[in-house]
Write an enzyme that holds these catalytic residues in place. Structure first.
Site, short mmCIF file in Angstrom:
data_model
loop_
_atom_site.label_atom_id
_atom_site.label_comp_id
_atom_site.label_asym_id
_atom_site.label_seq_id
_atom_site.Cartn_x
_atom_site.Cartn_y
_atom_site.Cartn_z
N GLU B 72 0.60 -1.33 0.06
CA GLU B 72 0.18 -0.21 0.02
C GLU B 72 0.73 1.21 -0.03
O GLU B 72 0.63 2.20 -0.81
CB GLU B 72 -1.00 0.03 1.18
CG GLU B 72 -2.13 -0.88 0.94
CD GLU B 72 -1.75 -2.36 1.61
OE1 GLU B 72 -0.61 -2.55 1.86
OE2 GLU B 72 -2.81 -3.31 1.40
N HIS B 141 -11.29 -4.11 8.96
CA HIS B 141 -12.09 -3.64 7.81
C HIS B 141 -13.27 -3.21 7.53
O HIS B 141 -13.95 -3.23 6.81
CB HIS B 141 -12.18 -5.22 7.23
CG HIS B 141 -10.96 -5.99 7.00
ND1 HIS B 141 -10.19 -6.48 7.74
CD2 HIS B 141 -10.38 -6.32 5.60
CE1 HIS B 141 -9.26 -7.37 7.36
NE2 HIS B 141 -9.47 -7.07 5.93
#
Lengths: 335, 340
Positions: B72, B141
């Site tokens: 990321e 999440h």
């Protein structure tokens, strides 16, 4: 490239014109005297903040950038004055930036740590260790995608080799075969922590193995050795064969920044490296090969001294930003 | 770009899901602008974790719909560098939570480069963040982190709530010269709405009154717009007329639309899924309190935000951690009746 009759000559002597070699020495002198001038201005209270001097590391900046075409690009670091000069920046606009003036490269908004010079292909210094490495890979992606044929030189220090961004970026550059050359200026210390204490690999160039790219460790105080290694890497990058990692062993004579009290290294070690002054070495090489005389070198020094003095005057006399413009350029003005 | 030539016929509307609307915008951008690339994890043949990019790789190729490694920070940095040098990357985080690994590149680099370099450059970067709870994916999440990024000058942060806005705001974001962060609630991906098939844009800095009312202003964002509209319908049965504003953008915030509404209704309720404290509602409340609209208030300002907790897994707990329709109805009703 190297002609047979010159096979035993140092790479730089064999491959560059006298004018180009003379310009390289001038740039090394300009970096040295620029930083000495900046340090002096800081001591006299003319420049605030802090700065990270690269005195002693001039060969890696100049030896690398002299390989590039004008259209090629670099990313730099917090210790980036040398890269900036080597890529063609003006000392006057750099000093203006240090003085926080509107005529500076960043109109006084960036200072020493954020100097960029897009016209000459310097995408910017960076205040975050390894922050510029993925950005260099992104610039290389642009070059490949838009077929610009540009190579990007990505400078960083030894400290950056333990950041995640370094590993992620090298991996992506390799899998996508991007035209980027990673140049690690290993000056032995990430601030105070030595490479021996911080890095599990024997050589930082060994990291290249993990990313399937060539890795080489060279004498970073030898301009000719730097330009030879970077030339190989740039040729490979331009041919579409992907990235390389060049580790240039060098040393910063000054502390990490202005707060450094040099508690982590000895005077003897510093003296040992001052004796390996890359400018003295390159100047001697040029005189040995009759490219310059001692008098030529003195004249170069004088012309650089004059340029620095004029640059400081330019900076002093330049206008400061208006406080009312404090939020200008946070966003692009839409017209 | 010849914007005028690409404007679609408004009559040419079809029903699309929110995810399909985003894909339609990406398809148009990839087709009309060679500088546009997509980057992200599993956005290629997999089609994206939420099937947003779908089959775009087959039409536009793997050089433009780029599967990144699970990196990321590095991936975001490559997108920043690409944007800085002439491309128009649209970067997808698989879940908005994973963007925390990339905060350095988003906040230190993308947001600041233009300013630090004295206006010499722009960073035309778009990042997409699938966000929010309701999927049982628990604490790592399910977050709503939009307020984090909205705290950073240099970024634009938007939260489209409908398929129409998801497409039009994304097309506007891709054309925008500055970094635009788009928070997309995962629960909205399958929601449907009428969307033009062709090109159009929706402004990045304007809120929209979704339902007019006179007793109370509900300022909501993303999924909470839909919950608030449902709550407003139920409130009307009690004789309470709620105005619902779809915030759409949290940096910048469309101050005028909110203040005008509060001057009219004299009550303000902020509904958002992010953690309540130091969130969007605090900013809107302060904005009203600092303005002349404060003088129009007939009741205390009310914030309904996410609970002060990591997102729990158990479905009942998960529902309890974010404002629900019943919470909105009950709290707004009490506020309007002077029971708070």
């Amino acid at each position: 490239m190297t002609k047979p009759k010159k096979a035993n000559l140092p790479f730089a002597i064999a491959n560059y014109s006298p004018d180009k070699l003379k310009d390289a020495l001038r740039k090394m002198l300009l970096i040295r005297k620029f930083e000495e001038g900046a340090e002096d201005c800081y001591t006299r209270g003319l420049i605030h903040g802090t700065m990270h001097l690269s005195i002693g590391q001039e060969a890696s900046a100049v030896g690398s950038c002299m390989v590039l075409d004008a259209d090629d690009q670099i990313t730099s670091t917090h210790r980036g004055h040398g890269h900036c000069v080597a890529k063609g920046a003006k000392a006057s606009r750099m000093f203006a930036e240090f003085f926080g003036k509107e005529t500076g490269y960043c109109r006084g908004r960036g200072g020493s740590m954020h100097i960029a010079d897009f016209e000459n292909g310097n995408l910017g210094a960076n205040g975050i260790v390894a922050g510029g490495i993925p950005i260099a890979v992104g610039a290389a992606l642009t070059s490949k995608r838009l077929k610009l044929n540009k190579v990007i030189l990505c400078f960083f220090g030894d400290g950056a080799n333990n950041e995640g961004a370094f590993h992620e970026a090298l991996n992506m550059a390799s899998i996508w075969k991007l035209p980027v050359v990673f140049i690690c200026e290993n000056n032995k210390y990430g601030m105070s922590t030595s490479v021996e204490r911080s890095t599990a690999a024997a050589n930082i160039a060994d990291r290249a193995v993990a990313y399937s790219m060539p890795g080489v460790t060279i004498d970073g105080n030898d301009l000719s050795a730097v330009s030879e290694a970077v030339t190989k890497a740039v040729v490979r990058a331009r041919a579409g064969e992907g990235p390389s990692l060049v580790e240039a062993l060098t040393y910063r004579w000054r502390g990490h920044s202005k707060s450094d009290r040099n508690r982590y290294r000895t005077k003897e070690e510093i003296a040992e490296w001052v004796a390996k002054d890359p400018i003295v070495r390159f100047s001697a090489l040029l005189q040995e090969h009759k490219i310059l005389t001692n008098q030529d070198v003195r004249e170069l020094e004088e012309s650089v001294d004059k340029e620095i003095a004029e640059a400081i005057e330019f900076a002093k006399e330049s206008p400061a930003p208006f406080a009312s413009d404090v939020t200008r350029d946070v966003y692009t003005e839409l017209t | 770009m010849m914007v005028d030539e690409r404007h679609s016929d408004e009559a040419d509307m079809v029903e699309m899901s929110y995810a399909e609307a985003i894909r339609s915008a990406l398809d148009i951008a990839l087709t009309t602008d060679e500088r546009v690339i997509l980057m992200g994890e599993d956005i290629g043949v997999y089609g994206g974790a939420f099937q947003v990019t779908g089959d775009l790789i087959h039409k536009h190729g793997e050089d433009r719909v780029i599967d990144t490694p699970i990196s990321e920070l590095g991936g975001a940095g490559v997108a920043v560098g690409a944007a800085l040098t002439g491309l128009r990357p649209v970067f997808e985080f698989q879940f908005s939570d994973f963007a925390m690994l990339a905060m350095e590149q988003i906040c230190n680099q993308a947001a600041k480069l233009r300013y630090m370099l004295g206006g010499a450059v722009s960073v035309p970067l778009v990042m997409r963040f699938p966000a929010g709870s309701g999927t049982g994916a628990a604490a790592q999440h399910s977050q709503s982190l939009e307020a984090w990024l909205a705290h950073v000058p240099g970024l634009k942060v938007i939260q489209p709530a409908t398929p129409y806005d998801a497409k039009g705001m994304l097309l506007a974001a891709i054309e925008d010269p500055d970094p635009v962060m788009i928070f997309e609630h995962k629960i909205l991906y399958k929601s449907k709405g009428m969307v033009p098939t062709g090109y159009y844009t929706v402004p990045l800095d304007k809120s929209e009154v979704r339902r007019e009312g006179s007793d109370v202003t509900i300022v909501a964002s993303s999924l909470m717009v839909h919950k608030s509209l449902e709550a407003a319908q139920q409130l009307s049965d009690q004789g309470i007329s709620a105005e619902v504003i779809d915030l759409k953008s949290i940096r910048p915030i469309d101050k005028d639309t909110i203040l005008d509404s509060v001057r009219k209704t004299s009550r303000l309720v902020c509904v958002y899924e992010g953690v309540k404290t130091l969130g969007i509602g605090a900013e809107i409340s302060a904005m009203v309190a600092e303005s002349d609209a404060f003088d129009f208030l007939d009741a205390p300002i009310l914030r309904l935000g996410g609970a002060e907790t990591p997102m729990p897994y158990n479905p009942d707990l998960e529902r309890a951690a974010v404002p629900q329709i019943d919470d909105i109805v009950q709290n707004v009703s009490q506020l309007v009746k002077g029971e708070r």
